[in-house]
Enzyme design. Structure first.
Site, PDB file in Angstrom:
ATOM      1  N   GLU A 135      -2.384 -97.133  -2.709  1.00  0.00           N
ATOM      2  CA  GLU A 135      -2.102 -95.946  -3.269  1.00  0.00           C
ATOM      3  C   GLU A 135      -0.334 -95.736  -3.400  1.00  0.00           C
ATOM      4  OE1 GLU A 135      -3.418 -95.310   0.927  1.00  0.00           O
ATOM      5  OE2 GLU A 135      -2.186 -93.473   1.014  1.00  0.00           O
ATOM      6  N   LYS A 137       3.424 -94.861  -2.580  1.00  0.00           N
ATOM      7  CA  LYS A 137       4.235 -94.614  -1.451  1.00  0.00           C
ATOM      8  C   LYS A 137       4.899 -93.169  -1.952  1.00  0.00           C
ATOM      9  CE  LYS A 137       7.075 -96.539   1.958  1.00  0.00           C
ATOM     10  NZ  LYS A 137       8.291 -95.749   2.120  1.00  0.00           N
ATOM     11  N   ASP A 139       7.744 -90.573  -1.724  1.00  0.00           N
ATOM     12  CA  ASP A 139       9.101 -90.320  -1.351  1.00  0.00           C
ATOM     13  C   ASP A 139       9.429 -89.419  -0.715  1.00  0.00           C
ATOM     14  OD1 ASP A 139      11.510 -91.393  -0.414  1.00  0.00           O
ATOM     15  OD2 ASP A 139      12.426 -91.913  -2.446  1.00  0.00           O
ATOM     16  N   TYR A 245      -2.884 -88.714   3.873  1.00  0.00           N
ATOM     17  CA  TYR A 245      -3.093 -90.255   3.560  1.00  0.00           C
ATOM     18  C   TYR A 245      -3.570 -90.904   4.854  1.00  0.00           C
ATOM     19  CZ  TYR A 245       1.837 -90.783   4.587  1.00  0.00           C
ATOM     20  OH  TYR A 245       3.206 -90.507   5.252  1.00  0.00           O
ATOM     21  N   LYS A 333       7.335-102.302  -2.198  1.00  0.00           N
ATOM     22  CA  LYS A 333       8.425-101.402  -3.010  1.00  0.00           C
ATOM     23  C   LYS A 333       8.793-101.780  -4.232  1.00  0.00           C
ATOM     24  CE  LYS A 333      10.461 -99.023  -0.185  1.00  0.00           C
ATOM     25  NZ  LYS A 333      11.485 -99.435   1.161  1.00  0.00           N
ATOM     26  N   CYS A 438      40.627-113.543  13.712  1.00  0.00           N
ATOM     27  CA  CYS A 438      40.173-112.278  13.796  1.00  0.00           C
ATOM     28  C   CYS A 438      41.178-111.175  13.408  1.00  0.00           C
ATOM     29  CB  CYS A 438      39.596-111.997  15.326  1.00  0.00           C
ATOM     30  SG  CYS A 438      39.064-110.203  15.574  1.00  0.00           S
ATOM     31  N   CYS A 441      41.860-108.829  16.824  1.00  0.00           N
ATOM     32  CA  CYS A 441      42.653-109.462  17.887  1.00  0.00           C
ATOM     33  C   CYS A 441      43.654-110.731  17.914  1.00  0.00           C
ATOM     34  CB  CYS A 441      41.798-109.422  19.198  1.00  0.00           C
ATOM     35  SG  CYS A 441      40.620-111.074  18.981  1.00  0.00           S
ATOM     36  N   CYS A 456      34.635-113.863  15.859  1.00  0.00           N
ATOM     37  CA  CYS A 456      35.773-114.010  16.725  1.00  0.00           C
ATOM     38  C   CYS A 456      35.505-114.576  18.045  1.00  0.00           C
ATOM     39  CB  CYS A 456      36.234-112.299  16.773  1.00  0.00           C
ATOM     40  SG  CYS A 456      37.330-111.971  17.951  1.00  0.00           S
ATOM     41  N   CYS A 462      38.427-108.617  22.729  1.00  0.00           N
ATOM     42  CA  CYS A 462      38.711-108.272  21.377  1.00  0.00           C
ATOM     43  C   CYS A 462      38.419-106.710  21.342  1.00  0.00           C
ATOM     44  CB  CYS A 462      37.911-109.098  20.483  1.00  0.00           C
ATOM     45  SG  CYS A 462      37.944-108.302  18.621  1.00  0.00           S
TER      46      CYS A 462
HETATM   47  S1  IVH Z   1       0.556 -95.011   5.724  1.00  0.00           S
HETATM   48  C1  IVH Z   1       0.499 -96.355  10.178  1.00  0.00           C
HETATM   49  N1  IVH Z   1       0.685 -94.123   3.252  1.00  0.00           N
HETATM   50  O1  IVH Z   1       6.260 -94.394   4.190  1.00  0.00           O
HETATM   51  C2  IVH Z   1       0.905 -96.091   8.704  1.00  0.00           C
HETATM   52  N2  IVH Z   1       2.611 -94.088   4.649  1.00  0.00           N
HETATM   53  O2  IVH Z   1       7.642 -96.419   5.460  1.00  0.00           O
HETATM   54  C3  IVH Z   1       1.215 -94.698   8.162  1.00  0.00           C
HETATM   55  N3  IVH Z   1       4.530 -92.783   3.062  1.00  0.00           N
HETATM   56  O3  IVH Z   1       6.372 -93.108   7.593  1.00  0.00           O
HETATM   57  C4  IVH Z   1       1.993 -94.633   7.158  1.00  0.00           C
HETATM   58  N4  IVH Z   1       3.419 -92.762   1.345  1.00  0.00           N
HETATM   59  O4  IVH Z   1       6.160 -91.421   5.746  1.00  0.00           O
HETATM   60  C5  IVH Z   1       1.501 -94.318   4.407  1.00  0.00           C
HETATM   61  N5  IVH Z   1       0.487 -93.473   0.990  1.00  0.00           N
HETATM   62  C6  IVH Z   1       1.373 -93.513   2.407  1.00  0.00           C
HETATM   63  C7  IVH Z   1       2.674 -93.345   2.303  1.00  0.00           C
HETATM   64  C8  IVH Z   1       3.421 -93.510   3.432  1.00  0.00           C
HETATM   65  C9  IVH Z   1       4.591 -92.508   2.077  1.00  0.00           C
HETATM   66  C10 IVH Z   1       5.620 -93.076   4.372  1.00  0.00           C
HETATM   67  C11 IVH Z   1       5.468 -92.757   5.403  1.00  0.00           C
HETATM   68  C12 IVH Z   1       5.816 -93.798   6.510  1.00  0.00           C
HETATM   69  C13 IVH Z   1       6.668 -94.422   5.697  1.00  0.00           C
HETATM   70  C14 IVH Z   1       6.838 -95.855   6.005  1.00  0.00           C
END
Ligand code: IVH
Length: 716
Positions: A135, A137, A139, A245, A333, A438, A441, A456, A462
């Site tokens: 799914e 991620k 932002d 989610y 990512k 350094c 120091c 150092c 220091c």
């Molecule tokens: S699952 C235990 N699913 O990404 C796992 N997180 O880098 C709970 N986030 O803190 C997270 N989209 O804020 C999950 N589809 C998604 C997400 C997601 C964004 C964020 C979330 C998390 C952060 C981790």
């Protein structure tokens, strides 16, 4: 009601108009103290001492006094604090189930490794079917919504994962968040991401600049800034959205799989991401990654990767967590954004462990919505165009002052340099010479065999190392002393009358003798009130959790999550200190025991042991601990657990679960898992092929059982 009486004016209290200047100053001082105390009780201890109405009455009285005697309205008056430091003014919420973050992956190999790790942990062969979900991620920022009997009762931000901020009223203004649910479990915590669409973000920024308001660098900042408004009416005017989610505490399961549970959330009325889908194995995951990446630009909201989760919730539970991230999920990512700019200068910073870190000062440039003016250069090899093994990086191109460089940001980390454009190199640019002394120091800066970093050798003499150690000591995951941040540490370090040269000094400073008080007040930024607030904040931290103390010591290689695991393993300062003092690098029971701590390898272990065997360091730690009341680790709730408090050793091969899973399960039940058998061992679980450890156990008369008996014992 003591506070309100003074401010109400209704029960014989002198009206402000009748106060003399001296009386006003005296009363102001007293009420400001009461408000500060109430603030602290409310926000940091989560235990309000006075009612909201009394609190408001006190603040009104202060405002009245300040209106008549404006000299009293200083910048640190409690009347000024709401707008200035919003993060300090939300009540804290302790999450009943921790809010975790995700581990990151950047390449197809990382995803193969993720799948391999899970299969190994679960003892699944390479051909066994293992389904994942994929799914986007999102932002934005995560939010936990608590519903009791279908009614929204609380919304909390993630915060540090254990404690977040109470933003209930603000969350109620978000259209995607239902106030009431039908057919919901009695108790349901829904988790997901608050975000802002591109369209709404652009419109908001336009509106803000027309009205002279603050504009935001990107939709994520806009969403965070809008949710964390003290005035919920402002949040209401901002178009926030929410995707569900995940979940926290539940009175009954939402389904058997991730897909089913997310489907249930959708049926309850939440928005769930329509691109969520299930996939059989890494190959399918990578296909979905490519598909989502391709759609990224047209989604209308920011995403920064794809999240993969094990679909079977039973398996998720078996896999569990590693300190702050689940083993069953990972964030793949997207590649970072890039920009070209001029490298103006290379500067060297000296860190708390003495590492000389080169930093590139850049002509400011915008990378993915954020202005970047510094980038890390890692170490001297990196500048010279080599990696740790001596192989060429950037095709062997070195980095020089004056170069035209390509900068990128990956996640939240410090910007890095990806490439150098040699065609734009100035004629007079010369290769960078890394300092051998350094810069702070003047001590020799040496590079030990196998270390990429030059350090150092000045140790505590220091000033840069000492100051960085102190800054680390007071930082958020460590002692986190209100009013004593990096800026104040720099000031106190060079202070002639009341220097803070090592952590113990912070606590001797705070002894409230009159001499210290007078020395401090009347200097820059310190009035009588701020001194007494600072002293109180320090006093509050004399009582400190063991994990925070271990982290705060700033021992090389020991980060926050290792400190947590170490603290949990030893349980008390006395046990930890005795073990470190008694340990010999590379041999013996204490050493083996230290290596048995999850996540502690021989490099970290050696660093810990060395610290406790260096006279100056050790003396400084002893002086500190003498000032403190170190709290033992609260053992996990293990009532009824047959192995709570027992020391268990696993040996030989296990057939029903891997060693890692066995260890994690035993620890969750309150057992201590050790790598070697000694008189302190309570139980040995021996599988086929058990050798010397089983013999030792026999010789010592320690109870020994097989894997099946162990599983029966723990009720699995
Ligand atoms: S699952 C235990 N699913 O990404 C796992 N997180 O880098 C709970 N986030 O803190 C997270 N989209 O804020 C999950 N589809 C998604 C997400 C997601 C964004 C964020 C979330 C998390 C952060 C981790």
């Amino acid at each position: 009601m003591s506070g309100a009486g003074q401010g109400s004016g209704a029960d014989g209290v002198v009206t402000v108009a009748a106060l003399s200047a001296a009386e006003a100053a005296e009363e102001w001082q007293r009420i400001a103290g009461q408000v500060a105390r109430a603030n602290r009780a409310y926000h940091t201890k989560d235990a309000p001492e006075i009612s909201d109405a009394d609190y408001d009455a006190l603040k009104r009285r202060l405002q009245e006094i300040e209106a008549r005697f404006p000299d009293l309205a200083s910048a640190d008056s409690p009347t000024q604090q709401i707008g200035a430091a919003p993060s300090e003014t939300f009540a804290k919420v302790r999450h009943s189930v921790r809010m975790l973050s995700l581990g990151n992956a950047f390449s197809p190999e990382d995803i193969e490794d993720f799948d391999d790790r899970i299969r190994r942990y679960l003892n699944l062969g390479p051909d066994a079917l293992l389904t994942y979900t994929a799914e986007p991620k999102i932002d934005g920022l995560s939010l936990s919504l608590r519903y009791e009997n279908g009614v929204l009762v609380q919304a909390a931000t993630r915060g540090d994962g254990e404690t977040g901020e109470n933003v209930t009223e603000n969350a109620r203004t978000i259209a995607d968040i239902p106030e009431n649910l039908t057919n919901a479990p009695e108790l349901l915590e829904v988790r997901g991401e608050v975000y802002m669409s591109h369209e709404d973000f652009a419109a908001l920024n336009e509106r803000q600049s027309e009205t002279g308001g603050k504009t935001f660098a990107n939709p994520r900042n806009a969403a965070a800034g809008s949710l964390r408004q003290l005035d919920a009416r402002i949040t209401a005017s901002r178009p926030l959205r929410f995707f569900a989610y995940s979940w926290g505490e539940l009175s009954e399961p939402l389904g058997e799989t991730q897909m089913a549970a997310v489907g249930r959330l959708k049926a309850l009325g939440f928005q769930t991401n329509p691109l969520t889908q299930d996939c059989d194995g890494p190959k399918a995951l990578l296909e979905v990654y490519a598909e989502i990446e391709q759609k990224r630009a047209t989604l209308g909201y920011d995403i920064d990767g794809v999240v993969y989760k094990v679909n079977d919730l039973g398996l998720q539970q078996r896999l569990g967590f590693r300190s702050t991230t689940p083993r069953w999920a990972i964030a793949h990512k997207f590649p970072a954004e890039l920009a070209w700019t001029r490298l103006e200068k290379i500067e060297i910073q000296v860190g708390r462990t003495g590492a000389l870190s080169p930093v590139a000062r850049l002509t400011p440039v915008t990378v993915g919505g954020v202005v970047v003016s510094n980038a890390t250069l890692h170490n001297e090899d990196y500048i010279a165009g080599r990696d740790a093994k001596g192989n060429a990086i950037r095709d062997g191109k070195d980095i020089r002052e004056g170069d035209w460089v390509q900068v990128y940001r990956a996640g939240d980390v410090i910007p890095k340099i990806a490439d150098v454009d040699l065609s734009k190199r100035p004629d007079d640019a010369h290769p960078y010479t890394f300092p051998a002394l350094c810069p702070e120091c003047g001590s020799d800066a040496v590079r030990e065999e196998g270390d990429a970093v030059r350090r150092c050798t000045g140790g505590l003499i220091c000033p840069a190392q000492a100051v960085e150690k102190l800054k680390h000591f007071v930082s958020r995951g460590a002692f986190d002393i209100e009013g004593l941040g990096a800026k104040q540490i720099e000031m106190f370090y060079t202070d002639k009358a009341l220097p803070i040269r090592e952590p113990a000094d912070i606590f001797t400073l705070a002894r409230r003798d009159a001499a210290n008080l007078t020395k401090l007040k009347n200097r820059d930024g310190f009035g009588e009130r701020s001194v007494s607030n600072l002293f109180q904040a320090i006093e509050e931290k004399r009582k400190i959790a063991l994990n925070r103390l271990i982290y705060a010591l700033g021992i090389r290689h020991v980060g926050e999550s290792s400190a947590n695991l170490i603290a949990r393993h030893y349980g008390s300062w006395t046990a930890f200190e005795a073990a470190m003092t008694g340990a010999i690098i590379g041999e013996g029971q204490e050493w083996d025991d230290l290596l048995a701590v999850d996540g502690v390898g021989s490099v970290m272990a050696a660093s810990l042991v060395n610290t406790f065997h260096q006279d100056a360091e050790r003396a400084s730690i002893d002086r500190l601990v003498a000032e403190l009341d170190v709290q033992d680790v609260e053992r996990p709730r293990t009532e009824g657990s047959p192995v709570a408090g027992k020391t268990v050793v696993f040996t030989g091969s296990l057939e029903k679960m891997t060693r890692a899973e066995a260890k994690a399960r035993a620890e969750a039940l309150g057992a201590k898992v050790s790598g070697s058998v000694s008189a302190k061992t309570d139980l040995v679980v021996a599988g086929p092929g058990a050798g010397s450890k089983a013999k030792q156990a026999e010789a010592l008369g320690i109870e020994m059982i097989d894997e099946d008996a162990w599983l029966r014992l723990i009720g699995a």
